[in-house]
Design an enzyme around this catalytic site. Structure first.
Site, short mmCIF file in Angstrom:
data_model
loop_
_atom_site.label_atom_id
_atom_site.label_comp_id
_atom_site.label_asym_id
_atom_site.label_seq_id
_atom_site.Cartn_x
_atom_site.Cartn_y
_atom_site.Cartn_z
N ASP A 187 37.31 68.75 45.96
CA ASP A 187 37.06 69.13 44.57
C ASP A 187 38.40 69.42 43.91
O ASP A 187 39.16 70.28 44.39
CB ASP A 187 36.16 70.37 44.50
N ASP A 203 21.36 71.09 43.20
CA ASP A 203 22.24 72.25 43.41
C ASP A 203 21.39 73.50 43.51
O ASP A 203 20.61 73.80 42.59
CB ASP A 203 23.24 72.39 42.26
#
EC number: 5.3.1.16
Length: 239
Positions: free
Chosen positions: A129, A8
């Site tokens: 998500d 990330d």
């Protein structure tokens, strides 16, 4: 089963968030390129990269770093975060990215999604998500009124071949994936599912494999060493 080590990106560094909270970040490696090389040397066959800055801004802000990673490793790289135009898709693919993950755009810009799928087919993945069963967008800051199952069905009908499903409440917690929601999703659609969020142990991975989940993204567990990458790769090859 495919294993996707996660990197990330935030402000050019490799970080991990807790439950998607940008204020709860931990820097895992100041050099994401070096981290990518480490994963490759340990046997990774593909990398999963998220541009966290891009997810907030709505455009790819870590493109130079992503391009360096693609040049530094020989394995495929898939990237998500802030991809909301064909121009960004084309820039990433030109930089060496193998597949791109669309999130917010999949919910709010169907014409863009349809065109991207038409042009790039299996290179387009959709990231769903969810928080409490509903789809979150724009870097997980906004919660919609659309259920994750409903969006997955829409994506399948539009020709999307792969979905990354993340339960935000599990992300970065090492509390185990949301097996229940994954099972519901798998019964609802017939396309590839990649599980993300909360994976903490090889037992978690084995259970996902037993469910015939296509792939699993592993982040914090690799950095905290609750999962050994070489071992989990070996285990999944034997399953």
């Amino acid at each position: 089963m495919e294993i996707f080590p996660a990197i990330d990106l935030k402000e050019g560094r490799c970080v991990r968030l807790y439950q998607g909270e940008f204020s709860k970040e931990t820097v895992m490696n100041e050099d994401p390129v070096a981290q990518a090389i480490i994963f490759e040397k340990l046997g990774a066959e593909i990398l999963h990269i998220v541009d966290l800055d891009g997810a907030i801004a709505g455009e790819s802000l870590n493109l130079p770093v992503i391009e360096k990673i693609c040049k530094a490793v020989r394995i495929p790289v898939q990237v998500g975060g802030g991809i909301r135009s064909l121009v960004t898709v084309e820039k990433l693919l030109s930089a060496g990215v193998e597949k791109v993950i669309l999130g917010t755009a999949a919910l709010y810009d169907k014409s863009f999604l349809e065109e991207a799928v038409r042009l790039y087919k299996e290179k387009i993945i959709v990231g769903i998500d969810a928080k409490n069963g509903f789809v979150a967008t724009r870097g997980w800051l906004d919660l919609s009124e659309i259920s994750y199952v409903s969006l997955a069905k829409q994506m399948e009908s539009l020709g999307v071949q792969t979905i990354v499903f993340t339960d935000i409440s599990k992300d970065g917690t090492l509390a185990g994936p949301n097996f229940e929601q994954l099972a519901i999703l798998q019964k609802s659609v017939g396309i590839r599912l990649i599980a993300s969020g909360g994976v903490a142990s090889i037992q978690d991975v084995k259970k996902l494999n037993d469910m015939n989940i296509y792939g699993v993204i592993i982040g914090k567990a690799l950095y905290e060493k609750t999962i050994d990458l070489e071992e989990v790769l070996q285990v999944t090859k034997l399953c």
